[in-house]
Design a protein around this motif. Sequence first.
Motif, short mmCIF file in Angstrom:
data_model
loop_
_atom_site.label_atom_id
_atom_site.label_comp_id
_atom_site.label_asym_id
_atom_site.label_seq_id
_atom_site.Cartn_x
_atom_site.Cartn_y
_atom_site.Cartn_z
N LYS A 1 5.05 -6.76 9.42
CA LYS A 1 6.29 -7.31 8.87
C LYS A 1 7.21 -7.79 9.99
N PHE B 1 -0.97 -6.34 0.06
CA PHE B 1 -2.14 -6.95 -0.57
C PHE B 1 -3.16 -7.37 0.48
N LEU B 2 -2.69 -7.88 1.62
CA LEU B 2 -3.63 -8.27 2.68
C LEU B 2 -4.38 -7.05 3.22
N PHE C 1 3.05 -8.83 -0.23
CA PHE C 1 2.02 -9.69 0.36
C PHE C 1 1.28 -8.99 1.49
N LEU C 2 2.00 -8.27 2.34
CA LEU C 2 1.36 -7.55 3.44
C LEU C 2 0.48 -6.42 2.92
N GLU D 1 8.80 -9.39 -1.94
CA GLU D 1 7.61 -10.22 -1.99
C GLU D 1 6.85 -10.16 -0.67
N LEU D 2 7.58 -10.10 0.44
CA LEU D 2 6.93 -10.02 1.75
C LEU D 2 6.17 -8.70 1.90
N SER E 1 1.93 -1.66 8.52
CA SER E 1 2.65 -2.62 7.69
C SER E 1 3.97 -3.02 8.34
N TYR F 1 13.87 -12.23 0.00
CA TYR F 1 12.50 -12.13 -0.51
C TYR F 1 11.72 -11.02 0.20
N TYR G 1 6.07 -3.18 -6.06
CA TYR G 1 6.86 -4.42 -6.10
C TYR G 1 7.71 -4.49 -7.36
N ARG H 1 -6.89 -6.09 0.61
CA ARG H 1 -7.97 -7.06 0.44
C ARG H 1 -9.02 -6.93 1.52
#
Length: 343
Positions: free
Chosen positions: A64, A92-93, A89-90, A85-86, A60, A82, A153, A96
């Motif tokens: 980043k 979550f990727l 998002f990482l 949020e960054l 991660s 932010y 988060y 996923r």
Amino acid sequence: MDRQTLISSSSVPSPVAWINTYQTLLPLWNSFSLSHQMTIPIKISRVNQFDAARLDVEMSAMLKEQLVKVFSLMKPGIIFQYEPELDAFLEFLIWRFSIWVDKPTPGNTLMNLRYRDERIMEARENVRTGLEGPGLTAAQKLWYCIATVGGQYMWTRLQSFSAFRRWGDSEQRTLGQRAWLFLQRIEGFYKAASFSNLLIFLLTGQYRSLIERALRARLVYGSPNMNRAVSFEYMNRQLVWNEFSEMLLLLLPLLNSTTFKSLFRPFSKDKSSDSGVNETYCPICQASPTVPFVALPCRHRYCYYCLRTRCSASPSFRCARCNEPVTAMQRLRVSPNENPPTK
């Protein structure tokens, strides 16, 4: 003859009778074979599980870092504004394209680990080996994403918001002060629960985090004949070199190079070589002094600024030529139109 043939033919069972008998005895045979199977206890290396978590964190961080370089030309400080949020998002990727599609995370892949639904394995009375078993269900995957990505988060944003509003600095019993105390209690309870889970994990080797224990998602080996794919020899050497270089960067500015040169000068040069040195040059800058001063008591010539700098930096400064301690400095000559330099 016909009668004997009829009797012999009637004593042979028909195919239908064989099929019925097979279907009747098959469940009994299966139950008998399963009752004699031994449950093989499985032990997953705790080091592998911790290393997998560490490798996921490093992955991660690498993603980043690359993403921050993309926005390097934007307004300064916008990335840090932010940053939660960054990070979400990482994370979550990674979730996923690994857990959601029934694949291990990058760290688990390198450590030969995968997630298994332990609820189904506990429901079985007998297990042939300790590595089989289905992966996580869709509900477990979603709850894992909500707890890790969303929970982290929300907690980060809530802490930054409370710090910005200064809920903890309020002396009165306001709503913000109560919310701050409530957050502190939740954090303390979570840390205590995490510490208890760590002790249980070190004892049993199951469920390295509270989320995995709540979801009953256990890490098991993906392949029984596969070793760890990470060699820590290069990383250990890199860590040692980094620590050594940081120590040198910290100590070198504090050392006086002239003092060390003067200490090792008798071992590196003999008296015959010292006799050929030009006495009119400053032994520090190796140039002709524009404002010559002599060091007392040895009376060797120096530049004013070189000698003043060395004497100010080190009270125990020794002459670079004769290695005698310098106690004072004196102007070699003073012309009528020249003012002495300021100290």
